[in-house]
Design a protein around this motif. Structure first.
Motif, PDB file in Angstrom:
ATOM      1  N   GLU A  56      27.421 -41.654  48.210  1.00  0.00           N
ATOM      2  CA  GLU A  56      28.270 -41.956  49.369  1.00  0.00           C
ATOM      3  C   GLU A  56      29.733 -41.584  49.162  1.00  0.00           C
ATOM      4  N   GLN A  61      29.092 -33.646  49.945  1.00  0.00           N
ATOM      5  CA  GLN A  61      27.722 -33.927  50.378  1.00  0.00           C
ATOM      6  C   GLN A  61      27.465 -33.667  51.858  1.00  0.00           C
ATOM      7  N   SER A  62      28.482 -33.687  52.683  1.00  0.00           N
ATOM      8  CA  SER A  62      28.276 -33.574  54.127  1.00  0.00           C
ATOM      9  C   SER A  62      27.996 -32.137  54.562  1.00  0.00           C
ATOM     10  N   ASP A  63      27.418 -32.007  55.744  1.00  0.00           N
ATOM     11  CA  ASP A  63      27.199 -30.680  56.317  1.00  0.00           C
ATOM     12  C   ASP A  63      28.520 -29.977  56.574  1.00  0.00           C
ATOM     13  N   THR A  64      29.531 -30.736  56.995  1.00  0.00           N
ATOM     14  CA  THR A  64      30.855 -30.169  57.248  1.00  0.00           C
ATOM     15  C   THR A  64      31.443 -29.593  55.962  1.00  0.00           C
TER      16      THR A  64
END
Length: 91
Positions: A56, A61-64
């Motif tokens: 977290e 880690q995010s697509d963005t």
């Protein structure tokens, strides 16, 4: 001080980012090496730091982050520069 990300990814069950900081004096590198809890080492005139992150908190880690990876890397380098600079103020 110039901070660059030299590696990042997943190792086992932990995400990590490895940073390289140049432009520090030997006494500054020694202070960081002795006082930071993360994995650190000094290689010549370069200070290296490896930070591990839970899923977290991992910044990539995010697509963005995957779509705008260069922006995320630049932001992380700036944030680590500020962190190390503020840590060195206590020296």
């Amino acid at each position: 001080m110039i901070v660059k990300i030299i590696d990042y990814g997943n190792s086992g069950d932990r995400n990590y980012i490895e940073y390289e900081a140049s432009g520090l004096s030997l006494s500054q590198m020694t202070y960081l090496n002795d006082n930071l809890d993360e994995e650190t080492n000094i290689e010549g005139d370069v200070f290296r730091l490896k930070m591990c992150f839970d899923d977290e908190l991992y910044p990539f880690q995010s697509d963005t982050a995957q779509f705008r990876l260069d922006d995320f890397i630049a932001r992380e380098e700036i944030e680590m520069n500020l962190f190390l600079s503020s840590f060195l103020e206590d020296m």
